[in-house]
Scaffold this active site. Structure first.
Site, mmCIF file in Angstrom:
data_model
loop_
_atom_site.group_PDB
_atom_site.id
_atom_site.type_symbol
_atom_site.label_atom_id
_atom_site.label_comp_id
_atom_site.label_asym_id
_atom_site.label_seq_id
_atom_site.Cartn_x
_atom_site.Cartn_y
_atom_site.Cartn_z
ATOM 1 N N GLY A 29 0.895 -1.027 0.020
ATOM 2 C CA GLY A 29 -0.103 -0.239 -0.022
ATOM 3 C C GLY A 29 0.876 1.060 -0.054
ATOM 4 N N ASP A 84 1.621 -2.826 8.252
ATOM 5 C CA ASP A 84 0.632 -3.206 7.442
ATOM 6 C C ASP A 84 -0.531 -2.142 7.214
ATOM 7 O OD1 ASP A 84 -0.411 -4.636 5.155
ATOM 8 O OD2 ASP A 84 -0.249 -6.654 6.191
ATOM 9 N N GLY A 85 -1.404 -2.329 6.312
ATOM 10 C CA GLY A 85 -2.739 -1.626 6.304
ATOM 11 C C GLY A 85 -3.693 -2.346 6.226
ATOM 12 N N GLY A 99 -8.545 -7.939 0.652
ATOM 13 C CA GLY A 99 -8.371 -7.674 -0.709
ATOM 14 C C GLY A 99 -7.118 -7.865 -1.404
ATOM 15 N N GLY A 100 -6.089 -8.119 -0.867
ATOM 16 C CA GLY A 100 -4.791 -8.440 -1.653
ATOM 17 C C GLY A 100 -4.738 -9.938 -2.083
ATOM 18 N N GLU A 106 0.190 -12.593 5.413
ATOM 19 C CA GLU A 106 0.129 -11.481 6.089
ATOM 20 C C GLU A 106 -0.065 -11.832 7.578
ATOM 21 O OE1 GLU A 106 -1.390 -7.958 3.241
ATOM 22 O OE2 GLU A 106 -2.919 -9.197 4.472
ATOM 23 N N LYS A 124 -10.814 4.556 8.066
ATOM 24 C CA LYS A 124 -10.668 3.172 8.180
ATOM 25 C C LYS A 124 -10.983 2.626 9.553
ATOM 26 C CE LYS A 124 -8.126 2.256 3.889
ATOM 27 N NZ LYS A 124 -7.198 1.379 3.602
#
Length: 229
Positions: A29, A84-85, A99-100, A106, A124
């Site tokens: 991201g 991370d996001g 999503g990824g 992760e 978020k």
């Protein structure tokens, strides 16, 4: 304050958690890309020495391009700090990250990390996770029908993820399928996550209910930090 400045402030705050000679986990991201820029600068100017593990091919490429050593995660037993996001995170430190498509890896890095820190934008951060995003499951190919049946009994509507790059279902790097499961309502995310993980054939879920330890949140008024008690 514009988004680029907020990302830089977010990344600068993240740098305070990075020590010399540490192993760092990185997701993907724009916030992570900004953090990589600061890492490279600190390596050039302050002789900072770090090594990276990442589940993201794009992050791996950016790190290598910037001269940052990337290690195979399988060679590492522990990560000093990981960043991370996410799609959403709430006041319980529950996060949604489907999503990824690399959420299992992760989550592995998040579990290996002494600190697992999410770098996010203010919008978020929620009081409680919503059902806007489906819950994603990485599943063994042979279990696809069985897992789909089981999640339906939990109130979910499963859909196998496809890809535009080829005809058919998306296949993860480990040869598994991804099920995106839509729920109309979820009363207890942790309980649901446990039930999903208990289904034979489920490799991992996109719900993070234990791993997150800190949030660095960028908003119109600057940066704020929330630490898990």
């Amino acid at each position: 304050m514009n988004e680029d400045n907020l990302r830089k402030l977010c990344a600068e705050k993240a740098m305070e958690s990075i020590k010399n000679h540490s192993v760092i986990g990185l997701g993907a991201g724009r916030n992570i890309a900004c953090l990589i820029d600061l890492l490279r600068k600190a390596m050039d100017e302050n002789n900072l020495k770090v090594r990276i593990v990442t589940p993201s091919d794009s992050t791996k490429r950016i790190c290598i391009k910037n001269g940052i050593e990337v290690l195979p995660t399988s060679f590492i037993e522990e990560v000093d700090v990981a960043f991370d996001g996410c799609g959403e995170v709430d006041e319980n430190f529950y996060a949604s990250k489907g999503g990824g498509g690399v959420f299992t890896k992760e989550k592995l890095i998040g579990s290996m990390a002494k600190e697992y820190i999410l770098l996010i934008d203010e919008q978020k951060y929620k009081k409680q996770l919503s059902v806007i995003y489906p819950i994603s499951l990485e599943v063994v190919k042979d279990s696809l029908g069985y897992v789909s049946k089981r999640v339906k009994t939990l109130g979910g509507d499963p859909l196998v993820r496809t890809t535009n790059s080829k005809d058919g279902y998306l296949v993860t790097d480990d040869g598994n399928f991804i099920l995106d499961v839509k729920f109309n309502a979820i009363e207890d995310f942790k309980e649901l996550n446990n039930k999903l993980n208990d289904i034979v054939g489920v490799v991992g879920t996109s719900l993070f209910t234990r791993e997150v330890t800190k949030l660095i949140i960028a908003g119109e008024n600057g940066i704020r930090i929330i630490q898990k008690n």
